[in-house]
Design a protein around this motif. Structure first.
Motif, PDB file in Angstrom:
ATOM      1  N   LEU A   1     -69.120 -30.502   2.155  1.00 51.72           N
ATOM      2  CA  LEU A   1     -69.142 -29.045   1.529  1.00 51.72           C
ATOM      3  C   LEU A   1     -70.251 -28.110   2.637  1.00 51.72           C
ATOM      4  N   ILE A   2     -71.293 -29.012   2.678  1.00 48.78           N
ATOM      5  CA  ILE A   2     -72.587 -28.766   4.374  1.00 48.78           C
ATOM      6  C   ILE A   2     -71.259 -27.888   5.438  1.00 48.78           C
ATOM      7  N   GLU A   3     -70.749 -29.429   5.716  1.00 46.65           N
ATOM      8  CA  GLU A   3     -70.326 -28.825   7.143  1.00 46.65           C
ATOM      9  C   GLU A   3     -69.370 -27.165   6.765  1.00 46.65           C
ATOM     10  N   LYS A   4     -68.317 -27.433   5.538  1.00 45.47           N
ATOM     11  CA  LYS A   4     -67.642 -26.129   5.748  1.00 45.47           C
ATOM     12  C   LYS A   4     -68.169 -25.004   5.899  1.00 45.47           C
ATOM     13  N   VAL A   5     -69.682 -25.096   4.540  1.00 47.20           N
ATOM     14  CA  VAL A   5     -70.763 -23.588   4.831  1.00 47.20           C
ATOM     15  C   VAL A   5     -70.483 -23.546   5.795  1.00 47.20           C
ATOM     16  N   LEU A   6     -71.358 -24.290   6.825  1.00 45.26           N
ATOM     17  CA  LEU A   6     -71.735 -23.874   8.453  1.00 45.26           C
ATOM     18  C   LEU A   6     -70.716 -23.260   8.997  1.00 45.26           C
ATOM     19  N   ILE A   7     -69.321 -24.245   8.831  1.00 45.36           N
ATOM     20  CA  ILE A   7     -68.280 -23.244   9.523  1.00 45.36           C
ATOM     21  C   ILE A   7     -67.609 -21.950   9.895  1.00 45.36           C
TER      22      ILE A   7
ATOM     23  N   THR B   1     -71.750 -12.931   4.634  1.00 39.75           N
ATOM     24  CA  THR B   1     -71.640 -13.579   3.707  1.00 39.75           C
ATOM     25  C   THR B   1     -72.590 -14.040   2.633  1.00 39.75           C
ATOM     26  N   PRO B   2     -73.265 -14.179   1.860  1.00 38.09           N
ATOM     27  CA  PRO B   2     -74.434 -14.754   1.258  1.00 38.09           C
ATOM     28  C   PRO B   2     -74.139 -16.434   0.440  1.00 38.09           C
ATOM     29  N   ASP B   3     -74.873 -16.869   1.000  1.00 37.28           N
ATOM     30  CA  ASP B   3     -74.796 -18.324   0.498  1.00 37.28           C
ATOM     31  C   ASP B   3     -73.364 -19.064  -0.814  1.00 37.28           C
ATOM     32  N   ASP B   4     -74.278 -18.264  -1.686  1.00 35.75           N
ATOM     33  CA  ASP B   4     -73.409 -18.750  -3.166  1.00 35.75           C
ATOM     34  C   ASP B   4     -71.627 -18.222  -2.699  1.00 35.75           C
ATOM     35  N   GLU B   5     -72.071 -16.694  -2.440  1.00 41.73           N
ATOM     36  CA  GLU B   5     -70.380 -17.130  -1.537  1.00 41.73           C
ATOM     37  C   GLU B   5     -69.423 -17.756  -0.875  1.00 41.73           C
TER      38      GLU B   5
ATOM     39  N   GLU C   1     -65.392 -24.686  -1.296  1.00 40.14           N
ATOM     40  CA  GLU C   1     -65.095 -25.607  -2.368  1.00 40.14           C
ATOM     41  C   GLU C   1     -63.548 -25.974  -2.893  1.00 40.14           C
ATOM     42  N   ILE C   2     -63.288 -24.586  -2.001  1.00 39.83           N
ATOM     43  CA  ILE C   2     -61.799 -24.503  -2.452  1.00 39.83           C
ATOM     44  C   ILE C   2     -60.899 -24.456  -0.899  1.00 39.83           C
TER      45      ILE C   2
ATOM     46  N   LEU D   1     -57.377 -22.369   4.242  1.00 40.19           N
ATOM     47  CA  LEU D   1     -57.843 -21.407   3.106  1.00 40.19           C
ATOM     48  C   LEU D   1     -56.139 -20.206   2.590  1.00 40.19           C
ATOM     49  N   GLU D   2     -55.454 -20.661   1.619  1.00 43.00           N
ATOM     50  CA  GLU D   2     -54.976 -20.102   0.824  1.00 43.00           C
ATOM     51  C   GLU D   2     -54.985 -18.244   0.633  1.00 43.00           C
ATOM     52  N   GLN D   3     -54.141 -17.567   0.595  1.00 41.20           N
ATOM     53  CA  GLN D   3     -54.003 -16.012   0.528  1.00 41.20           C
ATOM     54  C   GLN D   3     -54.973 -15.717  -1.086  1.00 41.20           C
ATOM     55  N   GLU D   4     -54.545 -16.411  -1.814  1.00 44.44           N
ATOM     56  CA  GLU D   4     -55.461 -15.837  -3.450  1.00 44.44           C
ATOM     57  C   GLU D   4     -55.955 -16.190  -3.350  1.00 44.44           C
TER      58      GLU D   4
END
Length: 143
Positions: free
Chosen positions: A2-8, A18-22, A28-29, A103-106
């Motif tokens: 999860l941390i790696e994904k946020v960093l990417i 974009t704010p970290d919480d978003e 996560e998706i 990342l899906e469109q919806e």
């Protein structure tokens, strides 16, 4: 992961404000995809409804044998399709082992609706890509 994904996501022009919480919600998706070399991610003309972040590896964007770009770590692929769901404008093939985040469109639309910074980031990325294409076109004509 999860941390790696946020960093990417944070390293991408689209999401840098974009704010970290978003970013955590978005991370996560994201679906992790592992591909070997010379695998077609999508072909020109295929319907598109997702984009990919390259976590690791290189992807060749091409029209037949003509290479348009080679994209690498932390770059994005297929961002036009996530916006309009039109047919893919080019093909994408892995050059080496790749780890991608899909990342899906919806879900992307849902997050984009609540965050104008993501919209600004998408526009900035698309403008940069258009400028590169324009420079290539001008260079090709002048030679």
């Amino acid at each position: 992961m999860l941390i790696e994904k946020v960093l990417i996501l944070r390293s991408s022009e689209i999401f840098q404000n974009t704010p970290d919480d978003e970013l955590i919600d978005l991370a996560e998706i994201l679906e992790e995809i592992y591909l070997g070399p010379d695998v077609t991610l999508f072909s020109k003309g295929n319907p598109g409804n997702c984009m990919y972040f390259i976590f690791k590896g290189k992807i060749r964007i091409h029209d037949g044998e003509h290479t348009l770009a080679i994209l690498g770590d932390y770059e994005i692929v297929g961002e036009l399709s996530i916006l309009d769901a039109e047919s893919r404008s080019a093909s994408a093939t892995t050059v080496e082992d790749c780890i991608l985040l899909r990342l899906e469109q919806e879900p992307f639309y849902e997050i984009m609706m609540t965050n104008v910074d993501i919209l600004k980031g998408i526009l900035k990325t698309l403008c940069r890509r258009l400028r590169i294409l324009n420079e290539k076109s001008i260079s090709a004509v002048s030679h």
